[in-house]
Design an enzyme around this catalytic site. Structure first.
Site, PDB file in Angstrom:
ATOM      1  N   TYR A  90      -1.970  -5.134  24.774  1.00  0.00           N
ATOM      2  CA  TYR A  90      -3.295  -5.725  24.622  1.00  0.00           C
ATOM      3  C   TYR A  90      -4.377  -4.740  25.053  1.00  0.00           C
ATOM      4  O   TYR A  90      -4.282  -4.130  26.117  1.00  0.00           O
ATOM      5  CB  TYR A  90      -3.411  -7.017  25.456  1.00  0.00           C
ATOM      6  CG  TYR A  90      -4.766  -7.681  25.344  1.00  0.00           C
ATOM      7  CD1 TYR A  90      -5.135  -8.333  24.172  1.00  0.00           C
ATOM      8  CD2 TYR A  90      -5.675  -7.633  26.394  1.00  0.00           C
ATOM      9  CE1 TYR A  90      -6.377  -8.937  24.055  1.00  0.00           C
ATOM     10  CE2 TYR A  90      -6.919  -8.219  26.286  1.00  0.00           C
ATOM     11  CZ  TYR A  90      -7.260  -8.874  25.112  1.00  0.00           C
ATOM     12  OH  TYR A  90      -8.501  -9.465  24.997  1.00  0.00           O
TER      13      TYR A  90
ATOM     14  N   ASN B  97     -14.441  -5.508  31.196  1.00  0.00           N
ATOM     15  CA  ASN B  97     -13.707  -6.730  31.480  1.00  0.00           C
ATOM     16  C   ASN B  97     -13.543  -6.913  32.982  1.00  0.00           C
ATOM     17  O   ASN B  97     -12.552  -6.494  33.569  1.00  0.00           O
ATOM     18  CB  ASN B  97     -12.340  -6.652  30.780  1.00  0.00           C
ATOM     19  CG  ASN B  97     -11.585  -7.959  30.817  1.00  0.00           C
ATOM     20  OD1 ASN B  97     -10.378  -7.972  30.987  1.00  0.00           O
ATOM     21  ND2 ASN B  97     -12.275  -9.066  30.662  1.00  0.00           N
TER      22      ASN B  97
ATOM     23  N   ARG C 270     -34.907 -32.149  65.387  1.00  0.00           N
ATOM     24  CA  ARG C 270     -33.742 -32.506  66.204  1.00  0.00           C
ATOM     25  C   ARG C 270     -32.425 -32.044  65.588  1.00  0.00           C
ATOM     26  O   ARG C 270     -31.473 -31.710  66.303  1.00  0.00           O
ATOM     27  CB  ARG C 270     -33.713 -34.026  66.375  1.00  0.00           C
ATOM     28  CG  ARG C 270     -32.777 -34.497  67.448  1.00  0.00           C
ATOM     29  CD  ARG C 270     -32.394 -35.968  67.386  1.00  0.00           C
ATOM     30  NE  ARG C 270     -33.425 -36.865  66.910  1.00  0.00           N
ATOM     31  CZ  ARG C 270     -33.204 -38.163  66.669  1.00  0.00           C
ATOM     32  NH1 ARG C 270     -31.992 -38.673  66.843  1.00  0.00           N
ATOM     33  NH2 ARG C 270     -34.165 -38.940  66.227  1.00  0.00           N
TER      34      ARG C 270
END
Length: 573
Positions: free
Chosen positions: A79, A234, A325
């Site tokens: 790939y 990527n 507070r």
């Protein structure tokens, strides 16, 4: 006890990095402070040989694949090397190694398609550094030429023009990273380099071609090899850069919010009971305990705080409004959240986030050393950015309530309406409108802090069917932090005015203030705005915007915090 900023903040000083030693990338973790030094202050970068050695095994494995293609041997699909991308993967495996290099180039030029304003220079520089660190993890199979070129671009000030819109925060930040890569790379050696295809960069305030910017810096643009394109594009680097810078500023902002809250408590004759240690230890939340301790430190020695652990309060019941507070209970969770986010982001800065990653050390029985996964999915970054937006919005929300109380003559315990002692009631607006401004900013943040990470729109023919929207989250986090810096700057300005009025009403000199709040007040009063006038107490209406801007600068640049910490440590403020 003097409270120092958490780890991101010690480098918070304008121009400090100009004289610093270069950041050496040798495999050690890069911290958030390191990133800001390079991105914001221009610190130089140097890559150690040890880091380059980590890259070689994956590059050599890929070289073997390309060598087999050159010899005409059958090669399995890998790939991003000999296949298309996304939903186009698996359609066909290329056999010509020249196609593998051309694939990288075409990926870059096709992905550079962003729109919107160009992001700030510090975001681009942070992105380039994070991408560089990711490649140096040694799993991306890139050669040293890409690393060397990125280093030179950082060190010589080449600034690719990167549009803000385009990334989904999954499949990597493809579009913005392509706008960086297109400046770095050129076509193959036998192809003419057209400046129209070289991207854009900022040079001397002008948008120029990538070719012109690189030539001006004396940096050759380089052709890409197999897989180089996807290795550059990527990853989560752009989203991470935006979020990291937002985090750094949020951490500094929170520390200033403690100080301005203490100033408001003191100016409003607040009660000390809310900060007694045993109260917070009974709950056991670390951030709350730490903030209560910080508030005690900031208020110690004040003549205007009613009661403490050793002394009964003079008024009953000793209960302030929640905006006074509950400072530890609101700021405390923010401390804890930012601590968590810092861990996430520093991990991501040092992560390998492209796909596939190459692991030559996998067992010999597995020939394919390229492992496909999803490290590019930026859900970690999206959550981190969303958390920053949420907690900073809360810091602004509670601060704005204190501003309202300071302005209101029925709530501010004897101070004049709108913090101005007018000779004729109604003639002066005083600090009426800065509270309006704070309300508008906080309202904006309530919209911006809606979590981007809960959204997802599928892409790439449903192959990429879930995305993080981390870039949107990072952009929004940056805006939220900027907004709330303005709110805390306004509180610094208004609480300073309220302390002047409180001293005047009591017939007291500044020694009646706590050492910490007095230092913050003195830092404000010593400042001059851009129009050259002092940021002093007002007795009638004046032009306020230069004062507001200067007060915000004192917060953003860390000036008040440094002065207060120096005083508490026993040094000169």
């Amino acid at each position: 006890m003097t409270t120092e900023l958490p780890s991101p903040a010690p480098a918070l000083r304008a121009g400090a990095a100009a004289t610093e030693e270069p950041l050496v990338l040798d495999g050690s973790r890069v911290t958030l402070a390191d990133l800001v030094g390079v991105a914001r202050h221009g610190r130089q970068v140097r890559v150690d040989e040890k880091a380059l050695e980590r890259m070689r095994p994956s590059a050599e494995w890929l070289g073997g694949v390309i060598g087999a293609m050159e010899r005409g041997e059958p090669v399995e699909p890998v790939y991003s090397v000999n296949t298309g991308f996304g939903s186009l993967a698996g359609r066909e495996a290329f056999t010509d190694p020249r196609d593998a290099a051309e694939l990288s180039r075409r990926l870059v030029i096709s992905n550079a398609s962003g729109v919107g304003r160009h992001v700030d220079a510090e975001v681009v520089r942070a992105t380039m550094l994070i991408r560089l660190v990711s490649l140096l993890q040694g799993h991306s199979a890139v050669g040293s030429a890409i690393v060397d070129t990125l280093v030179e671009m950082i060190n010589r000030g080449v600034l690719p023009a990167v549009p803000e819109y385009g990334s989904l925060g999954a499949s990597g930040d493809l579009i913005p990273l392509a706008h960086i890569a297109i400046v770095l790379c050129r076509p193959a050696d036998d192809t003419e380099d057209d400046e129209r295809d070289s991207g854009e960069a900022i040079l001397d305030g002008r948008v120029v071609s990538g070719i012109e910017a690189m030539a001006a810096a004396g940096i050759p643009r380089i052709p890409l090899g197999a897989k180089d394109g996807l290795a550059l594009l990527n990853g989560t680097s752009f989203s991470c850069a935006q979020t990291a810078l937002a985090l750094y500023d949020a951490t500094n902002l929170l520390e200033h919010a403690h100080i301005t809250a203490a100033m408001s408590v003191e100016a409003l004759n607040g009660f000390g009971d809310a900060f007694i240690a045993e109260l917070h230890e009974a709950r056991g939340q670390a951030g709350q305990i730490a903030v209560a301790a910080r508030m005690r430190e900031l208020l110690a020695g004040s003549a205007f705080v009613d009661g403490d652990r050793d002394n009964d309060p003079g008024r009953q019941p000793p209960q302030d409004a929640y905006s006074l507070r509950c400072v530890p209970q609101v700021h405390g969770p923010v401390v804890d959240t930012l601590g968590f986010v810092t861990g996430i982001i520093e991990n991501e800065i040092n992560a390998a986030t492209d796909n596939p990653l190459i692991f030559p050390g996998l067992p010999a029985g597995r020939r394919l050393k390229a492992v496909s996964g999803g490290n590019f999915h930026a859900e970690y970054v999206a959550f981190a950015a969303d958390f920053i937006s949420i907690v900073m919005t809360e810091i602004g929300s509670i601060s704005e309530r204190r501003l309202f109380r300071l302005d209101d003559g029925t709530l501010n315990r004897g101070l004049p309406d709108m913090l101005v002692a007018s000779q004729k009631v109604g003639l002066d607006c005083g600090y009426m409108l800065p509270q309006y401004l704070a309300a508008a900013l906080v309202s904006d943040c309530k919209t911006l802090s809606h979590p981007d990470s809960v959204d997802s729109i599928p892409t790439s023919a449903n192959q990429e069917d879930h995305v993080s929207m981390a870039n949107n989250a990072g952009r929004h986090a940056r805006t939220v932090v900027r907004n709330i810096e303005n709110v805390i700057g306004i509180e610094l300005l208004m609480a300073g005015q309220a302390l002047d009025l409180r001293l005047q009403a009591a017939g007291a000199d500044p020694s009646a203030l706590s050492p910490a709040t007095r230092t913050a007040w003195e830092t404000l009063r010593a400042a001059r705005s851009a129009d050259g006038r002092a940021v002093d107490a007002i007795e009638q209406d004046v032009v306020l915007y230069p004062r507001v801007r200067r007060a915000v600068e004192l917060v953003h640049d860390g000036d008040v915090l440094r002065a207060v910490n120096a005083r508490l440590a026993g040094g000169a403020a």
